[in-house]
Enzyme design. Structure first.
Site, short mmCIF file in Angstrom:
data_model
loop_
_atom_site.label_atom_id
_atom_site.label_comp_id
_atom_site.label_asym_id
_atom_site.label_seq_id
_atom_site.Cartn_x
_atom_site.Cartn_y
_atom_site.Cartn_z
NE ARG A 1 -13.49 10.38 1.84
CZ ARG A 1 -14.21 10.39 0.64
NH1 ARG A 1 -13.79 11.40 -0.18
NH2 ARG A 1 -14.97 9.64 0.43
CG HIS B 1 -8.14 3.92 2.69
ND1 HIS B 1 -8.73 4.57 3.69
CD2 HIS B 1 -8.00 4.64 1.57
CE1 HIS B 1 -8.64 5.81 3.41
NE2 HIS B 1 -8.33 5.89 2.07
CE1 TYR C 1 9.27 -1.71 -13.08
CE2 TYR C 1 8.11 0.20 -13.00
CZ TYR C 1 8.31 -0.86 -13.71
OH TYR C 1 8.25 -0.95 -15.20
#
Length: 817
Positions: A32, A78, A122
């Site tokens: 990570r 993921h 968006y």
């Protein structure tokens, strides 16, 4: 329904917590938070870019909704939800976070003010050219692939990374027990350094620092001082002082001065900076400010600070630097994964690891392309045979009932392989024209040339490196740009070494701990039979125990009986005349009451292939990487953890390949190879070196350096002997040892052990301070299991307490380090 007792498994909660925490910590570190040194990416970043690659979102394509990208990255690679993936994607699109964006975003991806990105439904995105360069050659078997989390597809463990992303974009990650913070750099400078290291792998650090002059932050600013940069590049850790870019303007109407800020330190939110300045003005911490305005727009940043008429702009500027983050510190902690393990990396190591990665990529890519070229050339050779015998080929095919029969007939008649025969069977009639024949001939010639070029590349590492260099130069040409961050020398900044000429000095340390240095010219070379010169004046009971040559810029490590390490640079040791006694070491180090120096070692360079080996009175042996001692602290550091009642008795620098000899007061000694002792951290307690019996303690450690040497041992009643080193067989660490000298009533306990060679002299010291000096050549070699001979006769109430090698004060030869 009751649960049966046989289904309950008792588990110790301490063991369960330890195992679970370690598993979690390793998962965080490896999977990570930390980047791979080769492509500079964390797994989450790599998976987002891979999902965009799968969607073919190249620079020339249309943007796609980030919701689609995040969904694919989360669903395919993921498994932590879009809420984790989307912020990663946004950061890679922010021109104030990455020096070279990997994602080309369209929409609101946040701002330097600290505004959050718009929702992913968006915004839209596609890959940038640096990101494409990162994944170039991914389909050519250049990197390893592993199954994804649900084993429905595979993903690469690393990208081919033609673009040097780790240094150019930097990284910031917090794992468990460690964190990484690598600053971004200018791509042109990084590529120039890579090219230089390919040409000269032994390029010295000073030349390397001339190529990579310092971090280059996307938000610009000014780096104030070079010492922090130097420390970070040479050790992997360092602090860089970063200032905003500010100018002073004067209003032509009333002469009022105004401070204009156009660039701020990296990772500083502009809105927080303005709030902090306003707070300091209200609190009276900063005086002289009349007005504060943010006039930033799409053309750039502009923070206007209007001063009072009587205010001094330079004074206000200094107040801003002191009380706000207009002057900030970037703490570089350059940790990355090397072969899956976190390592602190210097600039040279990061560049070297990238070069080695690119060597592997070029080699694997060339092997893949060579195999494909040879396979295609093989098919073209078959097609050429068919064109040369076109009528016979057509007749054979027409006479066959099935394609398989035709293929078998062609193989038999024209001695073709199955692949060639299948290609002829699949060939369209349009390829029988003269134009198509010319195309096949041209393609075949080009393939032969390609095969020859690929074989040339694969024939030597030098050729592969030249390809790496050529491709790096292309990256430099494509992405290299002007620096955004300026580097200036801090006022009055200098390293103390810059004021001291680097030269070799002769250091002498006496048995009682007095040290001094003299220029090497003091000890002039003399012919055989010369009288020599006086090296140091000591008291009758003191003598010179160590004499060596070291540079004025070298460190000396001093190890105390309490397991602490202190540093002194050679130039910090007072220079004395030939007959001067020197200065007491205890007056130069911050020692605690009752603490004493037990060992010291000169260090030329804190390299990873050398170790500091330490031994304690209670039989512990410990080995630590020398690099663990590369960051001096004024108060010293812990070199070895000691149990209550234990003390450090000796230390030595080794290269990991020596034999170690530990001697016990009971008359036994053990010899084992250094590799039996694994390297461990500074605060660790070490491992058992020798087993003690009946109140014994360790009296000395010898790191054997010369196989022609012999071992001298001395007992408390003044007896001793010299034994050939070959008499000490190598055993496993932790044993009881073998007889060295009989600790009888006549001899008493063993008090010292030394490695000696012909020509050495020794000093034997008693409890009341009586000293005798003996030549080793006057002590004959005898076997181990003997009582030895009389070396010194102590007084009735006196005992021998130690033995030391004596360095000649009248040296008539050049001294070497």
């Amino acid at each position: 329904m009751a649960v049966g007792r046989d289904r309950i498994i008792p588990v110790d909660i301490e063991d369960e917590l330890k195992t679970s925490y370690i598993d979690y910590a390793m998962s965080t570190i490896v999977s990570r938070a930390l980047p791979d040194v080769r492509d500079g990416l964390k797994p989450s970043q790599r998976r987002v870019l891979l999902a965009m690659h799968d969607l073919k979102l190249n620079p020339g394509s249309q943007h796609r909704k980030c919701a689609k990208i995040a969904g694919d990255a989360s669903g395919n690679y993921h498994p932590h939800g879009e809420g984790v993936v989307y912020p990663t994607l946004c950061r890679m699109a922010q021109d104030f976070s990455l020096r070279y964006q990997l994602v080309d975003g369209q929409g609101n991806f946040g701002s330097v003010d600290g505004d959050n990105p718009a929702a992913m439904r968006y915004t839209e995105a596609r890959l940038t050219k640096p990101a494409v360069a990162m994944m170039e050659d991914l389909e050519k078997e250049t990197v390893s692939f592993v199954p994804n989390y649900d084993e429905t597809r595979t993903e690469p463990t690393v990208f081919p990374a033609r673009f040097p992303n780790l240094l150019t974009n930097g990284v910031h990650g917090i794992a468990v027990g460690m964190a990484t913070k690598i600053p971004p750099h200018n791509a042109g400078e990084v590529c120039a350094a890579i090219d230089a290291l390919i040409d000269d792998p032994d390029l010295n650090d000073e030349d390397l620092l001339q190529l990579v002059t310092g971090p280059d932050f996307p938000t610009g600013g000014i780096i104030y001082g070079r010492e922090g940069i130097r420390e970070a590049y040479l050790t992997g850790r360092g602090s860089v002082i970063l200032r905003a870019r500010a100018s002073i303007e004067t209003d032509g109407k009333d002469g009022r001065e105004t401070i204009i800020i156009t660039e701020i330190p990296y990772e500083l939110k502009k809105s927080e900076l303005i709030e902090k300045i306003a707070h300091c003005v209200r609190a009276g911490t900063i005086t002289g400010i009349r007005d504060l305005r943010d006039e930033s727009d799409r053309d750039g940043m502009r923070i206007v600070i209007v001063l009072k008429k009587d205010a001094n702009a330079h004074v206000v500027m200094n107040q801003l630097f002191k009380h706000t983050r207009l002057q900030d510190t970037f703490g570089a902690n350059m940790i990355a994964l090397v072969n899956g393990r976190p390592q602190v990396l210097t600039l040279r190591k990061m560049l070297t690891h990238f070069i080695e990665h690119r060597v592997v990529i070029v080699q694997k890519r060339s092997e893949f392309e060579l195999r494909k070229a040879e396979e295609r050339a093989h098919i073209l050779e078959g097609l050429k045979v068919a064109l040369d015998h076109i009528d016979a080929v057509i007749k054979t095919i027409r006479a066959s009932k099935t394609p398989d029969e035709a293929k078998q007939a062609l193989s038999t008649k024209f001695k073709l392989s199955d692949v060639q025969a299948q290609a002829i069977v699949d060939m369209r009639l349009g390829r029988l024209t003269g134009l198509e024949r010319d195309k096949i001939e041209t393609e075949y010639v080009e393939l032969l040339q390609l095969i020859e070029r690929l074989n040339t590349i694969l024939s030597s590492r030098t050729n592969i490196l030249q390809v790496v260099k050529t491709e790096t130069s292309e990256v430099r040409k494509a992405f290299g740009d002007e620096r955004r961050t300026e580097i200036i020398d801090a006022e009055g900044e200098f390293r103390i070494e810059d004021l001291i000429a680097e030269e070799d000095m002769v250091l002498t340390i006496s048995h009682h701990g007095y040290v001094k240095r003299l220029p090497t010219g003091t000890y002039r070379r003399q012919g055989r039979g010369g009288r020599g010169i006086t090296g140091a004046k000591t008291r009758d009971e003191d003598f010179i125990e160590h004499l060596f040559v070291a540079s004025t810029h070298q460190y000396i490590l001093f190890l105390t009986d309490r397991g602490r390490c202190h540093w002194l640079k050679v130039h910090q040791i007072p220079e004395g005349g030939r007959s001067a006694r020197g200065k007491a070491i205890i007056n130069m180090l911050p020692l605690e009451k009752g603490e004493a120096v037990r060992a010291f070692v000169p260090v030329k360079e804190f390299t990873e292939d050398h170790f500091l080996v330490m031994a304690t009175r209670n039989g512990t042996i410990k080995k630590t990487f020398l690099t663990e001692f590369s960051r001096p602290r004024k108060a010293g550091i812990i070199a070895i953890g000691l149990d209550e009642g234990d003390t450090l008795i000796g230390a030595s620098i080794t290269d990991g390949n020596h034999d170690i000899l530990l001697a016990k007061s009971g008359g036994k000694a053990i010899r084992f190879v250094e590799k039996d002792v694994r390297a461990m951290g500074r605060t660790a307690r070490g491992v058992r070196g020798v087993e003690l019996e009946g109140g014994e303690h360790v009296v000395g450690m010898v790191c054997i350096r010369d196989e022609v040497s012999s071992i001298l041992v001395v007992t408390e009643n003044g007896f001793g002997k010299r034994t050939a080193l070959s008499d000490y067989r190598i055993t496993r660490r932790g044993g009881k040892g073998i007889f060295t000298i009989k600790a009888s009533t006549r001899n008493g306990a063993m008090v010292g052990i030394k490695e000696v060679v012909s020509g050495d002299e020794i000093m034997i010291i008693t409890k009341v301070g009586v000293v005798i000096r003996l030549s080793i050549d006057n002590i004959s070699e005898i076997g181990r299991n003997t009582q030895g001979v009389r070396l010194m006769k102590p007084g009735p109430e006196d005992l021998v307490v130690s033995v030391a090698r004596a360095v000649s004060e009248n040296s008539n030869e050049d001294t070497q380090a």
